[in-house]
Design a protein around this motif. Structure first.
Motif: not given
Length: 621
Positions: A395-397, A419-423, A433-441, A466-470
């Motif tokens: 879940r992401h709010n 606030t926002g997010f990118r999946a 061979g290169l993906g990371n299944p543990n990534l978070k948004p 101002r845009n802050d990305f984490e």
């Protein structure tokens, strides 16, 4: 181009809006909240490009239109037919949501939209809103939203035919026919063909000399809208396109191996279907829409064929959207709805012959959102929230609030925070061979202060943000030393945008300038391929039988790598277009792209096309 920032025809839902005590013939936009509303009620910078403006630009592609918009930088891997994406306010292409008739168009595997894949002959107008819209649309709507609208206005009766030719052995033909059916029906059919031999988009001296990378494109669409009485509407659309393009896959000699000459071809076929129903009365609107799209992509050496392709993806996307809007009284409006999205990757998909992991086959996302708006002509306010539940990352709010004050007639001060997010995309997560299944948004926090008004016939706007990305998804070594996508990025982008629109006689002008500081908070370096400075000027003319446009785009220098050790030079590019109506129905036009033959790149190693010439003939009934 008209002097209005938000010049747009009334939308199909405008009849509902007009019944809610809105001024006669207001400029309406639909992208901000998914419901048609006056532009003056949107607490964010909005721009609209109409079909007439597109025609005066003599745009050849959707990219030609989008690149003139404020705050947009395009990255292209060559000319027409090559992959081209849009970045807004210094964000990534995956942080800009691109819609077609309100439906997501991004590839589930790549996570972004190739603007050159959208057929321009189908487009009626383009709406563009900057700032986070994650509480309305969910994932990806961080930097802004670009909504490419193909559905015509009710009552349209227009039939257009177009043929043209140009540099690099380019040729094209297209038609679009919109007709009113009875008293409450609206029908549109469109189709087109485009072919070009291209140029060498990735020159490597002594390796691929003389190569050309061209493309062929075919497209068609059908759209129908039907009113059922005074309160019900039905609508449906089907679209199809097939694009075949060449690109360079050569490499120079290095420690990895000897020089290699290889020209590849990409074959893409996309089909999409949309069906919906809308109910509206004096106070309430409810719309239910379902959509399905399928895209097959083959990548192979051009000496073979797509049947031998070792790289092939088959993606399917299902969506269901329910939108509601309730006018409580003269000042208050409530909105809300639900979204369901399923992304699927067919198990026949391969990368270099390898299968994708089983987890990549399918993921569902369920979203709920709510919105409250207040507007008494002096004060405006909005508050919205959304909750997305994704079976891959949970879940992401998100939430957003804003307020505006018209302290003097024609002048407004407003502020927003959200606030926002990118999946992560399927390739981020599961590429063999290169993906990371543990990534978070990726996560974002955005704040904005805007002052807009009209002075002495000039409509202007000044915006600071101002845009802050984490948890930015960037390539980095994992614990085993392998480079994979990781949630390691932390970026702050601060910027100022200035815009103006005005007329001088029979000329209309739209100008913009921006300065931004895209800083990586981890490395204290500037984000690569993002210019600090930019400016744009588009002027359009309509005089007797003549029309045309002159546009100028400036982008400052950019670093070409994350270490900030190499730069791409800035550039100024001019485009000129002139049209002449031979008869009321027949128009002959000519355009020169890159008028001064500027050499520049928007992606490292991929030079833009040289000066190019185009001639078209349009016949309209």
């Amino acid at each position: 181009m008209s002097k209005k920032f938000l010049a747009a025809a009334l939308l199909p839902t405008a009849a509902f809006a007009q019944q809610l005590t809105i001024p006669v013939n207001p400029t309406m936009v639909v992208t901000a909240t998914r419901v048609a509303q006056p532009a003056s009620s949107v607490l964010a910078p909005v721009n609209v490009v109409t079909r007439d403006e597109i025609d005066r630009l003599q745009a050849q592609t959707v990219t030609d239109v989008v690149k003139t918009l404020p705050g947009v930088e395009v990255s292209s891997y060559g000319g027409r037919g090559q992959v081209t994406t849009a970045k807004v306010r210094g964000g990534t292409a995956s942080q800009t949501l691109v819609l077609v008739d309100g439906v997501r168009s991004a590839s589930p595997t790549v996570g972004s939209t190739d603007l050159n894949s959208v057929p321009l002959n189908q487009v009626e107008r383009i709406e563009y809103i900057r700032g986070s819209r994650a509480t309305i649309y969910g994932s990806d709507a961080i930097g802004g939203v670009i909504n490419i609208i193909t559905r015509p206005d009710q009552g349209t009766n227009q039939h257009k035919f177009n043929i043209g030719a140009g540099s690099n052995q380019q040729r094209q033909a297209a038609f679009s026919s919109a007709s009113q059916v009875g008293e409450a029906g609206q029908f549109k059919i469109a189709g087109g063909f485009d072919d070009e031999s291209g140029y060498n988009v990735h020159p490597l001296s002594g390796i691929n000399d003389g190569d050309r990378h061209g493309h062929q494109g075919y497209n068609a669409m059908l759209d129908y809208q039907q009113g059922l009485g005074n309160n019900w509407d039905l609508f449906g659309t089907t679209r199809w396109f097939r694009n075949v393009g060449q690109y360079d896959n050569s490499s120079a000699a290095s420690s990895w191996g000897p020089a290699n000459h290889q020209r590849n071809e990409t074959w893409i076929e996309n089909q999409s279907y949309q069906l919906g129903s809308r109910y509206h009365n004096e106070r309430y609107l409810s719309e239910l829409r379902g959509a399905f799209s399928r895209q097959d992509v083959y990548d192979y050496q051009d000496t073979s064929g797509r049947d031998q392709a070792k790289n092939r993806t088959y993606t399917r996307q299902y969506s269901l959207n329910w939108v509601n809007n309730l006018k409580l009284n003269e000042f208050w409006t409530l909105g809300g709805g639900a979204d369901w999205l399923r992304d699927m990757l067919d198990d026949r998909s391969r990368s270099s012959g390898s299968v994708y992991p089983a987890d990549a086959k399918e993921r569902d996302n369920n979203g709920l959102y709510a919105l409250a708006q207040f507007d008494n002509q002096t004060w405006q306010a909005e508050l919205s929230g959304r909750s997305d539940d994704n079976e891959q990352y949970g879940r992401h709010n998100t939430w957003q609030t804003g307020a505006g004050w018209r302290f003097v007639e024609d002048y407004r001060l407003s502020a927003r925070y959200g606030t926002g997010f990118r999946a992560p995309s399927f390739n981020d997560l599961y590429y063999p061979g290169l993906g990371n299944p543990n990534l978070k948004p990726e996560e974002s926090k955005s704040s904005e202060l805007m002052l807009d008004g009209q002075t002495a016939g000039v409509e202007w706007r000044a915006t600071g943000y101002r845009n802050d990305f984490e948890q930015m998804i960037q390539w980095a070594p994992n614990s085993q030393g392998m480079w994979t996508p990781q949630n390691v990025g932390k970026v702050r982008i601060e910027g100022i945008e200035l815009e103006g629109a005005f007329d001088t006689g029979w000329l209309s002008h739209r100008v913009s300038a921006e300065y931004k500081d895209p800083k990586n908070q981890v490395t204290d370096k500037q984000q690569p391929l993002i210019a600090r400075k930019g400016a744009k000027w588009v002027t359009q003319a309509q005089w007797q039988q003549f029309d045309g446009s002159l546009s100028w785009i400036y982008q400052g220098e950019r670093y070409s790598n994350a270490a900030n050790t190499a730069k791409l030079g800035g550039y100024s590019v001019w485009d000129l277009a002139v049209g002449y109506k031979v008869t009321p129905a027949l128009k002959v036009s000519g355009k020169i792209n890159n008028l001064l033959d500027k050499k520049y790149q928007t992606s490292v190693g991929y030079p833009a096309d040289e000066r190019a010439y185009y001639v078209t003939m349009d016949y309209a009934l």
